[in-house]
Scaffold this motif. Sequence first.
Motif: not given
Length: 394
Positions: A2-4, A16, A79, A81, A142-143, A146, A148, A239, A243
């Motif tokens: 995932l990247a935001i 984040e 986000v 996915e 890391d999860a 990410r 929210n 990842p 999540d």
Amino acid sequence: MLAIVPLIGSDVAAQEGAGPSFEVSGVEVDVSAKSSDTARTAGWRLAQRKGWVMLSRRMGVGGAGLPDSVLDQLVSGIVVESEQIGPTRYIAKLGIRFDRSRAASILGVSASFTRSPPFLLLPIEWTGGAPLAFERKSVWLDAWGRFNGGNSTVDYVRPAGNGPDALLLNAGQINRPGRGQWRSTLAQYGASDVLIPIVHLERQWPGGPIIGRFQARFGPDNRLLTSFSLRVSNADALPALMDAGVKRIDAAYQAALSSGILRIDPGLLARAPTAVDEATVPDESLLPEDVIGTSEVPAIGITVQVETPTAGAFDSSQATLRGIPGIRSVSIDSLALGGISVLRVTYEGDAATLRSAIEARGWAVISGGGALRMQRRAPSLPPPDVPADNATAG
């Protein structure tokens, strides 16, 4: 993974977990254009339109669309996915975050919701038979980074993982139920209690399936709230596994909060004043006039340095200070196992009186610079076994 990312043209920063927002996930787009960048931008535009329709339907206010100029002001982040980018095509599954206050005013719903007291988050990952908290980066940390948390009714306090975090927040800490130590730790992070999400990772073979066994625990007694298992087919999906675990654990914490199971441990609350036996309180009418109103001794703050080669030595020094009459509180300024730790003591008296009280309990105390330094007295050695001066040799 995932990247935001912020939406092009939006004046709202995408951060984040920066704050409460409405989030729609699983928005699929498939766009073709003259170039990859144009296709990607068009895909994001399409995703925010579809996301707004999905959100408005979820809120029960229909599914009307909005102009892109308005959506640019509502979308706080996208986000990613999953995505596939070709020379002229963009295929992706995206999540859209809408600013809660702005979106609520358009949807005609309330933007406010009740949140819990602050809970310190202590994620622990077991991998390779060893626990890992904040000692170094992990996929579990890391999860949670990410995630929210602004959308959750649980107010998570997520440490940055630097400074003393690795020392104070580790896997060993969750097995120490002492409320005094927990109160000192929680006070440093501005939290009222602790949440302990745990994951045990089992890799079937390198690059192969991974099983995650999750536990949602809470409180200084490390109580188990719920547990479950998730599985992915290969390491690339790790990842996504993390999540999914975070979302389910958060849902469990929110359900426990609403049902009253998740609440602040009474032992972590501020100590209630001790009840005074009325029979022991002297009648002020029988006291001389110059004594009435002078019984309360002002308290002062005193810095105490203590040698702490081990955790046991640190606990012993705290126990010594808390057992001295007149000590109102003992807080930790800095903890350095193997070095010199610094405590802050609130004492009803002066530094000289406190020094005498500490020395009476078997400690050597050095004063100077407005602080006291405690250290264990070296054991006294027996007198040497030597012949007397008048003894006859031979």
